[in-house]
Enzyme design. Structure first.
Site, short mmCIF file in Angstrom:
data_model
loop_
_atom_site.label_atom_id
_atom_site.label_comp_id
_atom_site.label_asym_id
_atom_site.label_seq_id
_atom_site.Cartn_x
_atom_site.Cartn_y
_atom_site.Cartn_z
N CYS A 2 0.91 -1.71 2.54
CA CYS A 2 0.11 -2.55 3.42
C CYS A 2 -1.03 -1.72 4.02
O CYS A 2 -1.17 -0.53 3.74
CB CYS A 2 0.98 -3.11 4.54
SG CYS A 2 2.40 -4.05 3.94
N LEU A 51 1.05 -6.44 2.02
CA LEU A 51 1.50 -6.55 0.64
C LEU A 51 2.99 -6.86 0.71
O LEU A 51 3.78 -6.02 1.13
CB LEU A 51 1.26 -5.25 -0.13
CG LEU A 51 1.72 -5.24 -1.59
CD1 LEU A 51 0.91 -6.23 -2.42
CD2 LEU A 51 1.61 -3.84 -2.19
N ALA A 52 3.38 -8.06 0.35
CA ALA A 52 4.75 -8.53 0.56
C ALA A 52 5.66 -8.06 -0.57
O ALA A 52 5.58 -8.56 -1.69
CB ALA A 52 4.77 -10.05 0.65
N GLU A 77 8.15 1.38 3.90
CA GLU A 77 9.42 0.84 3.44
C GLU A 77 10.54 1.60 4.14
O GLU A 77 10.59 2.83 4.10
CB GLU A 77 9.57 1.02 1.92
CG GLU A 77 8.48 0.38 1.08
CD GLU A 77 8.56 -1.13 1.07
OE1 GLU A 77 9.63 -1.68 1.42
OE2 GLU A 77 7.54 -1.77 0.73
N VAL A 267 -1.12 5.05 -19.42
CA VAL A 267 -2.55 4.92 -19.64
C VAL A 267 -3.06 6.18 -20.33
O VAL A 267 -2.55 7.28 -20.12
CB VAL A 267 -3.31 4.70 -18.31
CG1 VAL A 267 -3.22 5.92 -17.41
CG2 VAL A 267 -4.76 4.30 -18.56
N SER A 341 6.94 6.20 -9.29
CA SER A 341 6.11 7.24 -9.91
C SER A 341 6.69 8.63 -9.66
O SER A 341 7.60 8.80 -8.84
CB SER A 341 4.68 7.13 -9.36
OG SER A 341 3.78 7.95 -10.07
#
Length: 525
Positions: A2, A51-52, A77, A267, A341
């Site tokens: 968030c 950001l939920a 979190e 990537v 990550s």
């Protein structure tokens, strides 16, 4: 992740000021595209861009205690929130958000509650009963946070520099592992583990204990109510993250919601080492693998956006952030909102190639301590902001507070690189997951030598960046570099090019990247 913005002790409580705070908060909207919230109480404004990830239906912020005298805006979190709720039987919770527990813990325990939190976080908490506030940042600085001061005596706190640079007289990094109290008007360190004093540890290496600590760190990060996956480059760190995640996914709430087959993402330039290695690991683990390609020109075209979002001119960080930035956009387009990550392992275990030169275990340990303490300016910055630019959250189990404490308590003699007896970099981590009966990874992947992220995505990437920079920075410009940029003077054309772009976005003279705030840039080659 968030985005939070707080303006505290502001002398202006007009409607125009509220509009301005909302305007600045919207600069962070990429971090939290799901909901915007603002609480205005007296001379304080607390804004939030959400950001939920946990409890998407009811967990909008700011959050409150029962009578709304405690107000908190959080980016983070809290992995042990369910356990903490059980210790607050007299409290009523309005939401299922993991972050709501912060308001109730403060009401019960005061500032000391911060030691009870297991997670990553940046928050500002307003106690309207006495018009005081506290702000804090997680142990290592996984979540970004900045603090600034206004001429009117106000204190400003934001997840990103862009929320502060136009309205603050001065701002800087909010130091990781610290709490700021308005009552005292100063910072105090709340995270102070034994390794932080740089005393040389002596605990013997226990492979199973190290493995268990990392598995626990990964399992915590499976807490999600939204689709997720893992970033997989095919190197040791990301491969271990993927392996442990795949092994323990079944039986979790995440698996019930989204299935037991893990999604992995990689990537690279066409034909890059990472793409090949990642595909091999994905096949071994049985993940649903997504491979994204980019060209050197794609990366060059994104450089300005990367610098704007990551808020740095550090060469190594920008090189590595750009592929991650491009990949994050692709991942978000698939409906994924969270990834796990592998950042932090090299700093903890001495994984960079120059650690071969460590003369003794004492010097190696001191260097790992320094690298971990600086992570919030480099890899944490990249992992958080390159993903958050697209409303994607990155979780980093190697920087779990308990795992770091376990890994940094090991006698550093075990981390020494000794090729003559088969100990390559990060040998103890490799050894901890070398299981013959139930292998986590193929042997050649488990013992694959490290590559820089920007090398792994394709060797022509760095050459392309240098060539492009040379088109924009002349030899004559470099002669004046020390006069134009007296602080952290760029010594290469690539560094000068990034600095020009950065200064265009963040022209304020006093920014966190000035040397007086203690930043030392990483070396690039």
């Amino acid at each position: 992740m968030c985005g939070i913005l707080a303006v505290l002790g502001c002398s202006d409580d007009s409607q125009a000021k509220r509009v301005r705070v909302l305007e600045l908060s919207r600069r962070l909207k990429h971090r939290g595209p799901d909901w915007s919230g603002l609480d205005h109480h007296g001379d304080c404004y607390l804004a939030h861009q959400r950001l939920a990830i946990i409890d998407p239906a009811s967990g909008d912020q700011p959050l409150y205690n029962e009578d709304k005298t405690i107000i908190v805006t959080v980016n983070g979190e809290i992995y042990n929130h369910e356990e903490l709720r059980k210790g607050l039987p007299g409290h009523t919770f309005r939401t299922g958000s993991d972050c709501e527990v912060i308001a109730h813990l403060y009401e019960e325990h005061g500032e000391s509650f911060i030691h009870m939190l297991d997670g990553i976080f940046s928050f500002v908490l307003l106690d309207s009963r006495n018009n005081s506030f506290v702000a804090a940042r997680d142990a290592i600085g996984v979540t970004p946070l900045y603090i600034g001061w206004g001429l009117d005596g106000s204190v400003w706190i934001s997840s990103e520099m862009k929320g502060l640079n136009d309205d603050c007289e001065h701002f800087k990094f909010f130091p990781p592992g610290h709490l700021y109290s308005s009552k005292e008007g100063s910072f105090k360190r709340w995270y102070n583990p034994p390794w932080f004093s740089e005393v040389i540890p002596s605990v013997p290496f226990d492979p199973l204990a190290l493995r268990k600590a990392f598995e626990d760190a990964v399992i915590k990060r499976l807490m999600t109510d939204v689709p997720f996956g893992v970033l997989l480059s095919g190197g040791l760190d990301s491969s271990l993250v993927a392996s442990v995640t795949a092994r323990y996914l079944e039986g979790t709430k995440a698996a019930e919601l989204w299935g037991t087959q893990l999604h992995s993402f990689c990537v690279g330039l066409e034909g890059s080492p990472d793409l090949k290695a990642a595909k091999e690991v994905a096949n071994f683990l049985g993940t649903i693998h997504h491979e994204f390609h980019f060209t050197v020109q794609d990366g060059i075209d994104a450089i300005e956006d990367v610098i704007y979002h990551v808020e740095t001119y550090d060469v190594t960080t920008i090189r590595a952030s750009t592929p991650m930035f491009l990949m994050s956009r692709k991942i978000k387009s698939l409906g994924v909102k969270m990834v796990i990550s592998g950042e932090g392992s090299d700093e903890i275990f001495g994984g960079y190639l120059y650690f071969h030169k460590a003369p003794n275990k004492e010097e190696l340990h001191l260097e790992t301590c320094h690298k971990i303490k600086a992570l919030h300016q480099y890899d944490c910055l990249r992992a958080n902001k390159a993903t958050s630019a697209w409303g994607l959250e990155a979780r980093v189990p190697f920087l779990d507070k308990e795992f770091v404490n376990v890994a940094m308590s090991i006698d550093p003699e075990w981390k020494m690189i000794k090729p003559d007896i088969g100990r390559i970099e990060k040998w103890i981590l490799r050894r901890a997951f070398d299981d013959e009966e139930n292998p986590y990874l193929p042997k050649h992947i488990l013992y694959r030598q490290k590559e820089q992220f920007s090398d792994g995505v394709g060797y022509s990437w760095i050459d392309g960046l240098k060539a492009h920079s040379a088109l924009h920075v002349t030899d004559k410009m470099m002669l004046n570099a020390a006069h134009i940029y007296p602080h952290n003077t760029p010594t290469t054309k690539e560094a000068y090019y990034y600095r020009m772009i950065f200064e265009r976005f963040f022209p304020q003279i006093d920014s966190p990247w000035r040397s007086k705030c203690g930043l030392q840039h990483s070396k690039s080659y």
